[in-house]
Design a protein around this motif. Structure first.
Motif: not given
Length: 102
Positions: A12-20, A30-35, A37-39, A42-44
Motif C-alpha cells: 500500500a505504501v509503495l502503491k501510494t508513492i507510485a499513484s501520486t 525529486f531525487v532526494s525527496g522521492v527516489v 526515500p522510496t529506495a 524497498r530496502t527495508f
C-alpha cells in the motif's frame, strides 16, 4: 503491532508513492525527496521479510512516505485519503503508531 499485514502495508505504501502525481518541478528535490526515500522503503521491506513490523518501524516507513508526498506537493486531502487507504489495507491505525496525521 501483531495485527499488521506486513506485505499489504509495504504494498500500500509503495502503491501510494507510485499513484501520486508529482506537482513539484525541482529534479534534484525529486531525487532526494522521492527516489531516495522510496529506495530506503524497498530496502527495508526486503530486510523485514515476512516478520511483523513494530509500531516504530511502521512509523518510520510512514515518515519516509510523508517525505515523498510532501516533495511531490501532494494536496492534504489526497495525503489523508492515502493514509486511510494504508490503514484499511494493512490493518493498522495511526493511533497505534503514534502518528496523528500529516
Amino acid at each position: 503491532m501483531t495485527d499488521v499485514d506486513t506485505t499489504a502495508f509495504f504494498g500500500a505504501v509503495l502503491k501510494t508513492i507510485a499513484s501520486t502525481r508529482n506537482h513539484g518541478t525541482d529534479q534534484g528535490e525529486f531525487v532526494s525527496g522521492v527516489v531516495e526515500p522510496t529506495a530506503r522503503i524497498r530496502t527495508f521491506e526486503k530486510e523485514v521479510g515476512d516478520r511483523r513490523l513494530s509500531s516504530t518501524e511502521a512509523g518510520e516507513v510512514l515518515g519516509l512516505l510523508e517525505t515523498t508526498l510532501r516533495t511531490k506537493r501532494t494536496p492534504d486531502e489526497e495525503r489523508e485519503y492515502y493514509l486511510q487507504y494504508i490503514e484499511k489495507v494493512a490493518g493498522i491505525s495511526r493511533a497505534s503508531m503514534g502518528v496523528s496525521g500529516w
